[in-house]
Design a protein around this motif. Structure first.
Motif, PDB file in Angstrom:
ATOM      1  N   GLY A 290       0.807  -1.210   0.000  1.00  0.00           N
ATOM      2  CA  GLY A 290       0.000   0.000   0.000  1.00  0.00           C
ATOM      3  C   GLY A 290       0.844   1.265   0.000  1.00  0.00           C
ATOM      4  O   GLY A 290       0.320   2.368  -0.056  1.00  0.00           O
ATOM      5  N   LEU A 291       2.156   1.097   0.044  1.00  0.00           N
ATOM      6  CA  LEU A 291       3.063   2.246   0.076  1.00  0.00           C
ATOM      7  C   LEU A 291       3.435   2.642  -1.339  1.00  0.00           C
ATOM      8  O   LEU A 291       3.853   1.816  -2.141  1.00  0.00           O
ATOM      9  N   ARG A 292       3.267   3.920  -1.656  1.00  0.00           N
ATOM     10  CA  ARG A 292       3.585   4.445  -2.984  1.00  0.00           C
ATOM     11  C   ARG A 292       4.654   5.522  -2.854  1.00  0.00           C
ATOM     12  O   ARG A 292       4.674   6.274  -1.896  1.00  0.00           O
ATOM     13  N   TYR A 293       5.517   5.561  -3.846  1.00  0.00           N
ATOM     14  CA  TYR A 293       6.642   6.493  -3.835  1.00  0.00           C
ATOM     15  C   TYR A 293       6.695   7.259  -5.152  1.00  0.00           C
ATOM     16  O   TYR A 293       6.222   6.780  -6.181  1.00  0.00           O
ATOM     17  N   GLU A 294       7.307   8.423  -5.115  1.00  0.00           N
ATOM     18  CA  GLU A 294       7.385   9.274  -6.304  1.00  0.00           C
ATOM     19  C   GLU A 294       8.350   8.741  -7.353  1.00  0.00           C
ATOM     20  O   GLU A 294       8.207   9.024  -8.528  1.00  0.00           O
ATOM     21  N   ASN A 295       9.354   7.983  -6.913  1.00  0.00           N
ATOM     22  CA  ASN A 295      10.313   7.439  -7.876  1.00  0.00           C
ATOM     23  C   ASN A 295      10.811   6.079  -7.407  1.00  0.00           C
ATOM     24  O   ASN A 295      10.620   5.695  -6.251  1.00  0.00           O
ATOM     25  N   ALA A 296      11.430   5.348  -8.321  1.00  0.00           N
ATOM     26  CA  ALA A 296      11.892   3.991  -8.026  1.00  0.00           C
ATOM     27  C   ALA A 296      12.975   3.993  -6.950  1.00  0.00           C
ATOM     28  O   ALA A 296      13.027   3.085  -6.117  1.00  0.00           O
ATOM     29  N   GLY A 297      13.821   5.015  -6.942  1.00  0.00           N
ATOM     30  CA  GLY A 297      14.903   5.084  -5.960  1.00  0.00           C
ATOM     31  C   GLY A 297      14.397   5.168  -4.536  1.00  0.00           C
ATOM     32  O   GLY A 297      14.912   4.487  -3.648  1.00  0.00           O
ATOM     33  N   SER A 298      13.382   5.981  -4.302  1.00  0.00           N
ATOM     34  CA  SER A 298      12.858   6.102  -2.937  1.00  0.00           C
ATOM     35  C   SER A 298      12.109   4.830  -2.535  1.00  0.00           C
ATOM     36  O   SER A 298      12.138   4.437  -1.370  1.00  0.00           O
ATOM     37  N   CYS A 299      11.469   4.166  -3.485  1.00  0.00           N
ATOM     38  CA  CYS A 299      10.799   2.891  -3.199  1.00  0.00           C
ATOM     39  C   CYS A 299      11.831   1.844  -2.784  1.00  0.00           C
ATOM     40  O   CYS A 299      11.672   1.159  -1.778  1.00  0.00           O
ATOM     41  N   TYR A 300      12.892   1.739  -3.568  1.00  0.00           N
ATOM     42  CA  TYR A 300      13.951   0.772  -3.290  1.00  0.00           C
ATOM     43  C   TYR A 300      14.614   1.058  -1.939  1.00  0.00           C
ATOM     44  O   TYR A 300      14.833   0.152  -1.137  1.00  0.00           O
ATOM     45  N   ALA A 301      14.901   2.324  -1.658  1.00  0.00           N
ATOM     46  CA  ALA A 301      15.547   2.698  -0.396  1.00  0.00           C
ATOM     47  C   ALA A 301      14.662   2.357   0.796  1.00  0.00           C
ATOM     48  O   ALA A 301      15.144   1.845   1.815  1.00  0.00           O
ATOM     49  N   ALA A 302      13.361   2.616   0.678  1.00  0.00           N
ATOM     50  CA  ALA A 302      12.438   2.304   1.777  1.00  0.00           C
ATOM     51  C   ALA A 302      12.395   0.806   2.042  1.00  0.00           C
ATOM     52  O   ALA A 302      12.385   0.362   3.194  1.00  0.00           O
ATOM     53  N   ALA A 303      12.388   0.006   0.976  1.00  0.00           N
ATOM     54  CA  ALA A 303      12.371  -1.449   1.140  1.00  0.00           C
ATOM     55  C   ALA A 303      13.665  -1.937   1.784  1.00  0.00           C
ATOM     56  O   ALA A 303      13.645  -2.796   2.673  1.00  0.00           O
ATOM     57  N   GLN A 304      14.789  -1.400   1.351  1.00  0.00           N
ATOM     58  CA  GLN A 304      16.080  -1.776   1.927  1.00  0.00           C
ATOM     59  C   GLN A 304      16.141  -1.417   3.412  1.00  0.00           C
ATOM     60  O   GLN A 304      16.618  -2.203   4.231  1.00  0.00           O
ATOM     61  N   ASN A 305      15.670  -0.222   3.759  1.00  0.00           N
ATOM     62  CA  ASN A 305      15.676   0.206   5.163  1.00  0.00           C
ATOM     63  C   ASN A 305      14.775  -0.679   6.017  1.00  0.00           C
ATOM     64  O   ASN A 305      15.128  -1.021   7.145  1.00  0.00           O
ATOM     65  N   SER A 306      13.621  -1.056   5.491  1.00  0.00           N
ATOM     66  CA  SER A 306      12.724  -1.956   6.219  1.00  0.00           C
ATOM     67  C   SER A 306      13.394  -3.308   6.439  1.00  0.00           C
ATOM     68  O   SER A 306      13.287  -3.901   7.507  1.00  0.00           O
TER      69      SER A 306
ATOM     70  N   CYS B 253       9.510  -3.070  -6.764  1.00  0.00           N
ATOM     71  CA  CYS B 253       8.836  -1.779  -6.901  1.00  0.00           C
ATOM     72  C   CYS B 253       8.212  -1.742  -8.290  1.00  0.00           C
ATOM     73  O   CYS B 253       8.916  -1.868  -9.292  1.00  0.00           O
ATOM     74  N   VAL B 254       6.901  -1.592  -8.343  1.00  0.00           N
ATOM     75  CA  VAL B 254       6.151  -1.665  -9.592  1.00  0.00           C
ATOM     76  C   VAL B 254       5.621  -0.288  -9.971  1.00  0.00           C
ATOM     77  O   VAL B 254       4.988   0.369  -9.144  1.00  0.00           O
ATOM     78  N   PRO B 255       5.861   0.153 -11.217  1.00  0.00           N
ATOM     79  CA  PRO B 255       5.311   1.443 -11.633  1.00  0.00           C
ATOM     80  C   PRO B 255       3.794   1.362 -11.813  1.00  0.00           C
ATOM     81  O   PRO B 255       3.276   0.400 -12.371  1.00  0.00           O
ATOM     82  N   VAL B 256       3.090   2.361 -11.285  1.00  0.00           N
ATOM     83  CA  VAL B 256       1.630   2.421 -11.360  1.00  0.00           C
ATOM     84  C   VAL B 256       1.244   3.868 -11.678  1.00  0.00           C
ATOM     85  O   VAL B 256       1.840   4.802 -11.147  1.00  0.00           O
ATOM     86  N   ALA B 257       0.245   4.043 -12.526  1.00  0.00           N
ATOM     87  CA  ALA B 257      -0.243   5.388 -12.834  1.00  0.00           C
ATOM     88  C   ALA B 257      -0.804   6.015 -11.556  1.00  0.00           C
ATOM     89  O   ALA B 257      -1.399   5.325 -10.725  1.00  0.00           O
ATOM     90  N   GLU B 258      -0.608   7.311 -11.411  1.00  0.00           N
ATOM     91  CA  GLU B 258      -1.093   8.003 -10.216  1.00  0.00           C
ATOM     92  C   GLU B 258      -2.604   7.876 -10.084  1.00  0.00           C
ATOM     93  O   GLU B 258      -3.337   7.918 -11.075  1.00  0.00           O
ATOM     94  N   ASN B 259      -3.052   7.699  -8.844  1.00  0.00           N
ATOM     95  CA  ASN B 259      -4.474   7.577  -8.495  1.00  0.00           C
ATOM     96  C   ASN B 259      -5.159   6.390  -9.154  1.00  0.00           C
ATOM     97  O   ASN B 259      -6.366   6.392  -9.337  1.00  0.00           O
ATOM     98  N   LYS B 260      -4.394   5.374  -9.525  1.00  0.00           N
ATOM     99  CA  LYS B 260      -4.961   4.154 -10.099  1.00  0.00           C
ATOM    100  C   LYS B 260      -4.651   2.989  -9.174  1.00  0.00           C
ATOM    101  O   LYS B 260      -3.614   2.956  -8.515  1.00  0.00           O
TER     102      LYS B 260
END
Length: 72
Positions: free
Chosen positions: A17-33, A49-56
């Protein structure tokens, strides 16, 4: 475009359920977790980290597995 963090646990895919503005921040959050889990003695799960259209919403279609892991 947003990036959705998905956890992969034992062949099952869990939507964080966590969404990020870019792939780098998604990857960093997963690594930190993962590091946080290692600190308390747990193995970190695999992730993607999977790209998804905003608000979809993302609909995951996972094929049924043959047989059951449970005895019932």
């Amino acid at each position: 475009m947003e990036f959705l963090l998905l956890w992969v646990l034992g062949g099952n895919i869990l939507d964080s359920g966590l969404r990020y503005e870019n792939a780098g921040s998604c990857y960093a959050a997963a690594q930190n977790s993962g590091k946080d889990l290692q600190e308390v003695g747990l193995a970190p799960p695999k992730f993607t980290c999977v790209p998804v259209a905003e608000n979809k919403e993302l609909k995951l279609l996972v094929p049924e597995q043959q047989g059951s892991r449970f005895p019932f």
